[in-house]
Each structure stands twice: as C-alpha cells, then as structure tokens.
Design a protein around this motif. Structure first.
Motif, mmCIF file in Angstrom:
data_model
loop_
_atom_site.group_PDB
_atom_site.id
_atom_site.type_symbol
_atom_site.label_atom_id
_atom_site.label_comp_id
_atom_site.label_asym_id
_atom_site.label_seq_id
_atom_site.Cartn_x
_atom_site.Cartn_y
_atom_site.Cartn_z
ATOM 1 N N GLN A 143 0.541 31.461 -3.809
ATOM 2 C CA GLN A 143 1.615 30.408 -3.586
ATOM 3 C C GLN A 143 1.127 29.220 -3.167
ATOM 4 O O GLN A 143 1.810 28.085 -3.574
ATOM 5 N N ARG A 148 7.602 29.097 2.127
ATOM 6 C CA ARG A 148 7.419 29.814 1.067
ATOM 7 C C ARG A 148 6.015 30.593 0.901
ATOM 8 O O ARG A 148 6.012 31.803 0.378
ATOM 9 N N ALA A 199 5.643 34.736 0.971
ATOM 10 C CA ALA A 199 4.807 35.404 -0.106
ATOM 11 C C ALA A 199 4.055 36.531 0.526
ATOM 12 O O ALA A 199 3.587 37.207 -0.120
#
Ligand code: SF4
Ligand code: FES
Length: 256
Positions: free
Chosen positions: A205, A122, A126
């Motif tokens: 993130q 993730r 980002a």
C-alpha cells in the motif's frame, strides 16, 4: 515579540500557491507556535481577510495532526517536539519566519498549510491492526512478554502518524512511519499471527500511494517528534524479507 511571517497560501489543490507576508505583533514568548498563528488569524478575520488554514487538534503533542514546515524544518527543528509544543521563546524578536505545508506528492495540499494525509490511513487499513481473536482481557502478566520486546513495542507505538518523516525526506519516503507500525505489532505475541500478511500488505500500500524509496539519509529520524529510531526500518526490512521468502517457499511446495 514582533515577527514577520512568510506563509504559504493556496486556495485548493487545483490552484497554485504563493508565499504571502504578514506581521505578527505583540506575541508573548510563552505562546505556542499555533497560538501565535491564532493571534495572526484573529487579526486577519477582524480585517475581513481569509484566515490561514492549518491543522491542529490535541495541541498536546499526542495526536499527530499539526504539520508545519518552519524555516525549512518539519515541526520547526526542536528535537522531539511537535509544532503544537514549540514555543515562541525559541525565536528571536524581529525574526522573519517562513511557514510551509508538508511537501510530498502523496500529501497534496488541500488549503494553505493543510495537506491530505489519508494515504497514511489507507496504509493502516491495509494491515496495521490485529484481526485474529485474542480473547478477553487477560490478567496482567498472563502472557509473559520479555521486557526488551515490550519496550521496543512501546517505542514503536509512540509514532503519532504526523508525516514529518515524509516531509523531511528528499525521497518523500514513508518508511519510518510504516516501520513503526509494522514493528509495534510484530514485537507483541498478539500481533505475530498476522506478521507476514501485515508486512506485505502495508509495504504494497505504501508503494501504491506513491511514497519514495528509503536511501537511509536519516532525515526522518532527525525530525520525528517521537524520536522513532531508524532501527525500526531495519526491523521492517527483516519482517518483509522473511514474509517474501516464506511466500516463495510455500509457492514452490505447492508446485508453483
Ligand atoms: S515516524 Fe515520527 S515523523 Fe513519522 S509519522 Fe511517526 S511520529 Fe511522525
Ligand atoms: S495538535 Fe496534536 S500533536 Fe500537535
């Protein structure tokens, strides 16, 4: 070689885990650590017991999938070595070896020695990419890149995303990983167009995933199988700081 293994066994993230002892017998010193675990698992399966779950893929030190803490050290403590490239000749006959998963809130245990490292995916989603149109494949040297810049980009790109840096850090900080990914692209002309947005988004993130802060203990660099330098953390801090300042000045110019 005959060894005693103390292995973390855990059914899933909802059940508590515990250390279980297993003998590892007739181990050939030239086996890798993961091959040794394969032998132990063959014995467990033959006896009708549940094999020990652990992650691996390439077994060549390039994919970043293997992830064991051995005797308290991420990847087993051999400098610049992933656990799949660690060989049993580095252990003593008769030794007791403790094997645990990465320990970090952001890497929850899925089963035994397997953790969920999707938080890293993730962070990459980002901002760890180039989305501007860079055109077709240019001729070699059509875009001049100073040698030192190219070498720094290559050094940062060596990060395989294993997560050992997080596992070794008392704060479970992901700064070494994120700094490698931010620096890799910031050192290349194709990556510069989005450098501000990238640094801001990846750091945001990282924080959202619950990784801790960096207090520069250096434990990440010490266990990193690709010997990613702490210097990249300084580079990322500069990238992030410049992006914040540019954002603030744009805000002020707009009368915000
Ligand atoms: S910085 Fe090193 S330890 Fe951290 S994820 Fe990358 S290769 Fe693994
Ligand atoms: S299994 Fe790919 S780096 Fe170890």
């Amino acid at each position: 070689m005959n060894l005693t293994l103390r292995v973390w066994r855990q059914k899933d993230r909802h059940n508590a885990g515990r250390i279980v002892e297993y003998p590892a017998t007739n181990i050939i010193p030239d086996m890798s650590f993961l091959e040794m675990l394969d032998v132990v698992n063959e014995g467990l399966i033959a006896r009708g017991e549940e094999p020990i779950a652990f992650d691996s893929d390439c077994r060549e030190g390039i994919c970043g999938t293997c992830s064991l803490v051995i005797n308290g050290l991420a990847h087993g403590g051999q400098r610049g070595t992933t656990v799949c490239q660690l060989h049993m000749r580095h252990f003593r006959d008769g030794e007791t070896i403790t094997i645990e998963p990465w320990r970090a809130k952001s890497f929850p245990v899925l089963r035994d020695l397997v953790t969920d490292r999707s938080a890293f995916d993730r962070i990459i989603e980002a901002g760890g990419f180039v989305s501007v149109n860079t055109g077709g494949c240019p001729d070699g040297n059509a875009i001049p890149i100073p040698k030192t810049e190219a070498e720094q980009a290559m050094d940062a790109a060596a990060c395989i995303g294993c997560g050992a840096c997080v596992a070794a850090c008392k704060n479970a900080s992901a700064m070494l990983f994120v700094s490698a990914k931010v620096s890799h692209l910031a050192h290349l002309p194709q990556g510069r167009a989005e450098r501000d947005r990238r640094a801001l988004a990846m750091v945001a993130q990282m924080d959202q995933e619950g990784f801790g802060s960096c207090t520069v203990t250096g434990s990440c660099e010490a266990v990193c199988p690709k010997e990613i330098s702490l210097d990249f953390i300084a580079k990322m801090n500069r990238e992030y700081g410049k992006a914040v300042l540019k954002g603030e000045s744009a805000h002020a110019e707009a009368g915000g």
